[in-house]
Design a protein around this motif. Sequence first.
Motif, PDB file in Angstrom:
ATOM      1  N   SER A   6      64.263 123.297 -14.123  1.00 40.05           N
ATOM      2  CA  SER A   6      65.499 123.073 -14.882  1.00 40.05           C
ATOM      3  C   SER A   6      65.556 121.636 -15.410  1.00 40.05           C
ATOM      4  CB  SER A   6      66.728 123.373 -14.036  1.00 40.05           C
ATOM      5  OG  SER A   6      66.761 122.529 -12.900  1.00 40.05           O
ATOM      6  N   ARG A   7      65.055 120.673 -14.638  1.00 46.95           N
ATOM      7  CA  ARG A   7      65.002 119.276 -15.093  1.00 46.95           C
ATOM      8  C   ARG A   7      64.038 119.142 -16.268  1.00 46.95           C
ATOM      9  NH1 ARG A   7      67.429 114.325 -15.349  1.00 46.95           N
ATOM     10  NH2 ARG A   7      65.797 112.820 -15.674  1.00 46.95           N
ATOM     11  N   LEU A   8      62.921 119.844 -16.190  1.00 45.14           N
ATOM     12  CA  LEU A   8      61.937 119.851 -17.266  1.00 45.14           C
ATOM     13  C   LEU A   8      62.544 120.391 -18.557  1.00 45.14           C
ATOM     14  CD1 LEU A   8      58.863 119.644 -18.103  1.00 45.14           C
ATOM     15  CD2 LEU A   8      58.722 122.012 -17.397  1.00 45.14           C
ATOM     16  N   ILE A   9      63.252 121.498 -18.465  1.00 51.28           N
ATOM     17  CA  ILE A   9      63.885 122.097 -19.644  1.00 51.28           C
ATOM     18  C   ILE A   9      64.968 121.179 -20.197  1.00 51.28           C
ATOM     19  CG2 ILE A   9      65.264 124.074 -20.439  1.00 51.28           C
ATOM     20  CD1 ILE A   9      62.307 124.704 -19.936  1.00 51.28           C
ATOM     21  N   ALA A  10      65.780 120.617 -19.309  1.00 47.82           N
ATOM     22  CA  ALA A  10      66.852 119.719 -19.748  1.00 47.82           C
ATOM     23  C   ALA A  10      66.283 118.488 -20.450  1.00 47.82           C
ATOM     24  CB  ALA A  10      67.713 119.310 -18.560  1.00 47.82           C
ATOM     25  N   SER A  11      65.242 117.885 -19.889  1.00 48.42           N
ATOM     26  CA  SER A  11      64.615 116.720 -20.513  1.00 48.42           C
ATOM     27  C   SER A  11      64.018 117.062 -21.868  1.00 48.42           C
ATOM     28  CB  SER A  11      63.535 116.143 -19.596  1.00 48.42           C
ATOM     29  OG  SER A  11      64.097 115.664 -18.412  1.00 48.42           O
ATOM     30  N   THR A  12      63.423 118.244 -21.966  1.00 50.86           N
ATOM     31  CA  THR A  12      62.858 118.673 -23.242  1.00 50.86           C
ATOM     32  C   THR A  12      63.938 118.820 -24.303  1.00 50.86           C
ATOM     33  OG1 THR A  12      61.083 119.846 -22.092  1.00 50.86           O
ATOM     34  CG2 THR A  12      61.519 120.496 -24.378  1.00 50.86           C
ATOM     35  N   PHE A  13      65.049 119.460 -23.969  1.00 50.35           N
ATOM     36  CA  PHE A  13      66.115 119.644 -24.951  1.00 50.35           C
ATOM     37  C   PHE A  13      66.786 118.323 -25.331  1.00 50.35           C
ATOM     38  CE2 PHE A  13      66.062 124.212 -23.736  1.00 50.35           C
ATOM     39  CZ  PHE A  13      65.793 124.697 -25.015  1.00 50.35           C
ATOM     40  N   VAL A  14      66.934 117.423 -24.381  1.00 50.29           N
ATOM     41  CA  VAL A  14      67.499 116.106 -24.698  1.00 50.29           C
ATOM     42  C   VAL A  14      66.546 115.342 -25.621  1.00 50.29           C
ATOM     43  CG1 VAL A  14      68.161 113.864 -23.732  1.00 50.29           C
ATOM     44  CG2 VAL A  14      68.914 115.969 -22.623  1.00 50.29           C
ATOM     45  N   THR A  15      65.252 115.415 -25.356  1.00 46.13           N
ATOM     46  CA  THR A  15      64.263 114.760 -26.205  1.00 46.13           C
ATOM     47  C   THR A  15      64.285 115.340 -27.619  1.00 46.13           C
ATOM     48  OG1 THR A  15      62.867 114.340 -24.279  1.00 46.13           O
ATOM     49  CG2 THR A  15      61.813 114.179 -26.430  1.00 46.13           C
ATOM     50  N   PHE A 158      60.980 103.939 -25.860  1.00 47.59           N
ATOM     51  CA  PHE A 158      60.365 104.205 -24.558  1.00 47.59           C
ATOM     52  C   PHE A 158      61.385 104.035 -23.437  1.00 47.59           C
ATOM     53  CE2 PHE A 158      55.483 104.122 -24.686  1.00 47.59           C
ATOM     54  CZ  PHE A 158      55.450 104.776 -25.900  1.00 47.59           C
ATOM     55  N   LYS A 159      62.217 103.000 -23.509  1.00 51.16           N
ATOM     56  CA  LYS A 159      63.222 102.765 -22.471  1.00 51.16           C
ATOM     57  C   LYS A 159      64.219 103.924 -22.423  1.00 51.16           C
ATOM     58  CE  LYS A 159      64.089  98.724 -21.577  1.00 51.16           C
ATOM     59  NZ  LYS A 159      64.267  97.496 -20.884  1.00 51.16           N
ATOM     60  N   LEU A 160      64.636 104.413 -23.595  1.00 51.26           N
ATOM     61  CA  LEU A 160      65.543 105.553 -23.654  1.00 51.26           C
ATOM     62  C   LEU A 160      64.889 106.795 -23.057  1.00 51.26           C
ATOM     63  CD1 LEU A 160      68.157 106.965 -24.691  1.00 51.26           C
ATOM     64  CD2 LEU A 160      66.937 107.280 -26.859  1.00 51.26           C
ATOM     65  N   LEU A 161      63.650 107.053 -23.440  1.00 50.11           N
ATOM     66  CA  LEU A 161      62.938 108.228 -22.935  1.00 50.11           C
ATOM     67  C   LEU A 161      62.577 108.093 -21.457  1.00 50.11           C
ATOM     68  CD1 LEU A 161      60.706 109.021 -26.035  1.00 50.11           C
ATOM     69  CD2 LEU A 161      62.724 110.263 -25.249  1.00 50.11           C
ATOM     70  N   ASP A 162      62.399 106.870 -20.978  1.00 50.62           N
ATOM     71  CA  ASP A 162      62.202 106.667 -19.538  1.00 50.62           C
ATOM     72  C   ASP A 162      63.385 107.226 -18.764  1.00 50.62           C
ATOM     73  OD1 ASP A 162      59.712 105.438 -19.546  1.00 50.62           O
ATOM     74  OD2 ASP A 162      60.543 103.411 -19.646  1.00 50.62           O
ATOM     75  N   ARG A 163      64.578 107.012 -19.278  1.00 48.76           N
ATOM     76  CA  ARG A 163      65.779 107.523 -18.612  1.00 48.76           C
ATOM     77  C   ARG A 163      65.874 109.036 -18.729  1.00 48.76           C
ATOM     78  NH1 ARG A 163      70.195 102.989 -20.300  1.00 48.76           N
ATOM     79  NH2 ARG A 163      69.365 101.382 -18.920  1.00 48.76           N
ATOM     80  N   VAL A 164      65.550 109.563 -19.898  1.00 45.70           N
ATOM     81  CA  VAL A 164      65.628 111.014 -20.107  1.00 45.70           C
ATOM     82  C   VAL A 164      64.664 111.740 -19.184  1.00 45.70           C
ATOM     83  CG1 VAL A 164      65.160 112.864 -21.763  1.00 45.70           C
ATOM     84  CG2 VAL A 164      66.437 110.849 -22.491  1.00 45.70           C
TER      85      VAL A 164
END
Length: 178
Positions: A6-15, A158-164
């Motif tokens: 679920s974290r993987l899916i959430a990170s993908t959709f946020v990205t 990169f800093k933003l995506l580090d958080r995502v």
Amino acid sequence: MQPRFSRLIASTFVTLAILVALEIATSALLPALGWREYRLAFNVVIILFMALKVSTPFLPWFVLSLQFVHAAFSMEGWALGTLVGILVSLLASYLKEFLQFSSAITTMITVQIFQLVWYLLTVSVICLKLGSFENFGLLFGNAFPSTFLLSILSPFIFKLLDRVWAVEFEVGRSGVEI
């Protein structure tokens, strides 16, 4: 660290949402500022982040989904971008153990080098499809100016995506495994 699916899916959709927001912003703002000849390819920077900092067997699927979303805002085909994205991701995965992202300058230089490789491959494939390398310099030159601006913006992205993606900053660890 292995996050749940679920974290993987959430990170993908946020990205993907971040990519859409960046594509809309650059599609609207850059022409308004008079910069009509060039496009900022944030998809390249996001794919480089994922290849360098997120270790996952799903990376080709992420590249495909990012390229598919990018294709909605660009004249580029998703197939060529996916092919080049996977090739650059493979290269990045082999080299990421040697790369350090300890400062903004090293991040900018790394992103600039990989963007040049990305566009070199893209222009080479286009020229192969055209059957002529006459326009190689012109095609490569058109992509070149925007790479500098993207390299300057890359530490922030990169800093933003580090958080995502919840990338941990441990000594000797290049990313998070999924």
